[in-house]
Design an enzyme around this catalytic site. Structure first.
Site, PDB file in Angstrom:
ATOM      1  N   PHE A  50      30.342  51.687  77.270  1.00  0.00           N
ATOM      2  CA  PHE A  50      29.332  51.722  76.207  1.00  0.00           C
ATOM      3  C   PHE A  50      28.395  50.517  76.420  1.00  0.00           C
ATOM      4  CE2 PHE A  50      33.296  53.446  74.433  1.00  0.00           C
ATOM      5  CZ  PHE A  50      32.904  54.702  74.003  1.00  0.00           C
ATOM      6  N   ASP A  90      27.423  54.398  80.173  1.00  0.00           N
ATOM      7  CA  ASP A  90      26.852  54.800  78.892  1.00  0.00           C
ATOM      8  C   ASP A  90      26.427  56.257  79.006  1.00  0.00           C
ATOM      9  OD1 ASP A  90      25.750  52.917  76.371  1.00  0.00           O
ATOM     10  OD2 ASP A  90      24.787  54.879  76.517  1.00  0.00           O
ATOM     11  N   SER A  91      26.349  56.938  77.866  1.00  0.00           N
ATOM     12  CA  SER A  91      25.923  58.340  77.913  1.00  0.00           C
ATOM     13  C   SER A  91      24.409  58.464  77.794  1.00  0.00           C
ATOM     14  CB  SER A  91      26.606  59.129  76.789  1.00  0.00           C
ATOM     15  OG  SER A  91      26.293  58.535  75.552  1.00  0.00           O
ATOM     16  N   ASN A 145      30.090  60.444  79.643  1.00  0.00           N
ATOM     17  CA  ASN A 145      30.806  60.335  78.381  1.00  0.00           C
ATOM     18  C   ASN A 145      31.989  59.401  78.632  1.00  0.00           C
ATOM     19  OD1 ASN A 145      32.907  60.774  76.424  1.00  0.00           O
ATOM     20  ND2 ASN A 145      31.807  62.611  75.779  1.00  0.00           N
ATOM     21  N   ALA A 146      32.069  58.332  77.867  1.00  0.00           N
ATOM     22  CA  ALA A 146      33.073  57.296  78.122  1.00  0.00           C
ATOM     23  C   ALA A 146      34.493  57.846  78.025  1.00  0.00           C
ATOM     24  CB  ALA A 146      32.891  56.155  77.138  1.00  0.00           C
ATOM     25  N   ASP A 206      32.859  48.662  73.823  1.00  0.00           N
ATOM     26  CA  ASP A 206      31.990  48.362  72.673  1.00  0.00           C
ATOM     27  C   ASP A 206      31.348  49.647  72.169  1.00  0.00           C
ATOM     28  OD1 ASP A 206      30.513  47.082  70.747  1.00  0.00           O
ATOM     29  OD2 ASP A 206      28.970  46.360  72.134  1.00  0.00           O
ATOM     30  N   CYS A 214      32.296  47.958  65.636  1.00  0.00           N
ATOM     31  CA  CYS A 214      31.233  47.586  64.693  1.00  0.00           C
ATOM     32  C   CYS A 214      31.304  48.449  63.440  1.00  0.00           C
ATOM     33  CB  CYS A 214      29.862  47.676  65.357  1.00  0.00           C
ATOM     34  SG  CYS A 214      29.507  49.291  66.027  1.00  0.00           S
TER      35      CYS A 214
HETATM   36  N1  SAH Z   1      27.640  47.003  74.379  1.00  0.00           N
HETATM   37  C1  SAH Z   1      26.272  47.262  74.007  1.00  0.00           C
HETATM   38  C2  SAH Z   1      26.127  48.016  72.712  1.00  0.00           C
HETATM   39  C3  SAH Z   1      26.802  49.357  72.683  1.00  0.00           C
HETATM   40  S1  SAH Z   1      26.168  50.397  71.436  1.00  0.00           S
HETATM   41  C4  SAH Z   1      25.501  45.943  73.909  1.00  0.00           C
HETATM   42  O1  SAH Z   1      26.135  44.901  73.746  1.00  0.00           O
HETATM   43  O2  SAH Z   1      24.292  45.960  73.984  1.00  0.00           O
HETATM   44  C5  SAH Z   1      26.999  51.861  71.767  1.00  0.00           C
HETATM   45  C6  SAH Z   1      26.524  52.590  73.015  1.00  0.00           C
HETATM   46  O3  SAH Z   1      27.402  53.694  73.203  1.00  0.00           O
HETATM   47  C7  SAH Z   1      25.133  53.183  72.954  1.00  0.00           C
HETATM   48  O4  SAH Z   1      24.386  52.699  74.036  1.00  0.00           O
HETATM   49  C8  SAH Z   1      25.348  54.702  73.106  1.00  0.00           C
HETATM   50  O5  SAH Z   1      24.365  55.312  73.932  1.00  0.00           O
HETATM   51  C9  SAH Z   1      26.682  54.757  73.768  1.00  0.00           C
HETATM   52  N2  SAH Z   1      27.498  55.960  73.545  1.00  0.00           N
HETATM   53  C10 SAH Z   1      27.703  56.624  72.384  1.00  0.00           C
HETATM   54  N3  SAH Z   1      28.602  57.610  72.565  1.00  0.00           N
HETATM   55  C11 SAH Z   1      28.995  57.559  73.870  1.00  0.00           C
HETATM   56  C12 SAH Z   1      29.927  58.288  74.671  1.00  0.00           C
HETATM   57  N4  SAH Z   1      30.665  59.272  74.147  1.00  0.00           N
HETATM   58  N5  SAH Z   1      30.070  57.943  75.962  1.00  0.00           N
HETATM   59  C13 SAH Z   1      29.361  56.929  76.499  1.00  0.00           C
HETATM   60  N6  SAH Z   1      28.471  56.205  75.793  1.00  0.00           N
HETATM   61  C14 SAH Z   1      28.286  56.501  74.498  1.00  0.00           C
END
Ligand code: SAH
Length: 345
Positions: free
Chosen positions: A181, A202-203, A228-229, A249, A289
């Site tokens: 993420f 990230d997705s 997708n994470a 995160d 968060c």
């Molecule tokens: N770590 C980052 C903030 C993450 S915010 C920082 O410090 O700047 C959460 C992120 O998760 C977003 O960028 C969103 O695009 C991503 N996201 C949401 N669902 C997801 C999924 N299922 N798989 C991968 N990424 C995802």
């Protein structure tokens, strides 16, 4: 609530509160020109969020009282005097505006400093994308550089609340790191200082494109994977892939109390996968968060994942949001970010 007593001069009060918020940052926020200037209830200005990105300010309004034109004028004028910014933007969160029964509104420019090629006061501003030059800037935190696009991205652009956690995590991480993420690369770029290889997942493709631009700006080579994470962690852990450091995160899984059980299952799954993939003496950075997931609940969830994966965890740091997102004792809603930095053996 803005005051327990009747307020004679609301303009005066709002201006004083903004000044107090600015003074608080001057005292407690260092090593960056990007930080939250006003944090809603945390600064006794409910529904007002102001972020600074170098020479730009981004404003968000989330309550009826703050949404009046008169209030916007007061806020903009105070911010202008204090920061003399190049541009002040308003970013609209359509979901919250609807929840708060505020009228529909577009994101846009509230103020722009007069300059070559800029419209003069009283003239209508061209709308993006023609406005691109005025909507981008560069900021730095902990010595790492980032590009900022005022009208792109999520939240108000960057996750400023994680600023100190990036630096803390970077102290411990080494070897091969995975930032899950990763958004625009906040953790990944910091980890790249001490880690030989860093991969960000990230997705969101636009987020990864911004991440790559940030990496280039810092002359770092980071691998970005659009996925997708949950799927990626499952595939990688099944394939026996190993890392020295993993950051989790995710976005807020529990947007309301109702979502709590599902959210906890999500956190458990992510942490379990990550723990399976960590080499001995690995570092896990596990964030949440979600306001509705408390610190104790996150710790319990990670502990349960540790039992399932037969790992032993030592808590290196149990952290929260940066000081520009003040956490007021007695207003629990002002505390939402958890960042656990863990040693895994
Ligand atoms: N770590 C980052 C903030 C993450 S915010 C920082 O410090 O700047 C959460 C992120 O998760 C977003 O960028 C969103 O695009 C991503 N996201 C949401 N669902 C997801 C999924 N299922 N798989 C991968 N990424 C995802």
């Amino acid at each position: 609530m803005i005051s327990p007593k009747p307020v004679a001069d609301i303009e005066q009060l709002v201006r004083e509160r903004i000044r107090a918020a600015v003074a608080y940052r001057q005292r407690f926020v260092h090593d960056t020109n990007a930080y939250r200037v006003v944090f809603s209830e945390g600064d006794f200005l409910p529904g007002l969020i102001v972020d600074r990105y170098n020479d730009m300010l981004s404003l968000q309004v989330l309550t009826q009282a703050m949404d009046s034109e008169a209030m916007r004028r007061i806020v903009v004028s105070e911010l202008q005097e204090t920061f003399q910014p190049r541009v002040i933007f308003e970013r609209v969160d359509a979901r919250v505006r609807k929840l708060e029964q505020l009228t529909d509104k577009d994101s846009g420019i509230l103020f722009a400093r007069k300059a070559e090629g800029f419209p003069q006061s009283g003239e209508p501003f061209p709308q993006p994308p023609e406005f691109n030059d005025q909507t981008t800037t560069e900021f730095q935190m902990n010595g790492v550089r980032f590009l900022y696009n005022a009208l792109g991205g999520q939240k108000t652009g960057a996750f400023l609340d994680q600023r100190k956690n990036y630096a803390a995590a970077a102290q411990y991480a080494r070897g091969e790191a995975l930032d899950v993420f990763c958004y625009q690369g906040g953790f990944a770029l910091h980890l790249a200082r001490n880690c030989g290889k860093v991969t960000g997942v990230d997705s969101s493709r636009p987020a990864l494109e911004a991440a790559e631009q940030n990496a280039a700006l810092n002359r770092r080579e980071i691998e970005w994977i659009e996925a997708n994470a949950f799927d990626l962690l499952r595939d990688y852990s099944d394939a026996g892939q190993k890392y020295d450091a993993i950051v989790l995160d995710p976005p807020a899984f529990a947007k309301s109390k109702r979502d709590l059980p599902t959210a906890l299952r999500g956190y458990k799954e992510l942490n379990l996968r990550a723990l399976k993939m960590l080499k001995p003496d690995g570092i896990l950075v596990s964030c949440s968060c979600s306001y509705h997931v408390g610190n104790a609940e996150l710790l319990d969830t990670v502990a349960a994942a540790a039992v399932d994966s037969h790992r032993i965890i030592r808590i290196l740091e149990n952290r929260g949001q940066a000081k520009d997102h003040p956490n007021v004792l007695g207003i629990p809603e002002t505390s939402y970010l958890k960042c656990l930095i863990l040693h895994v053996s």
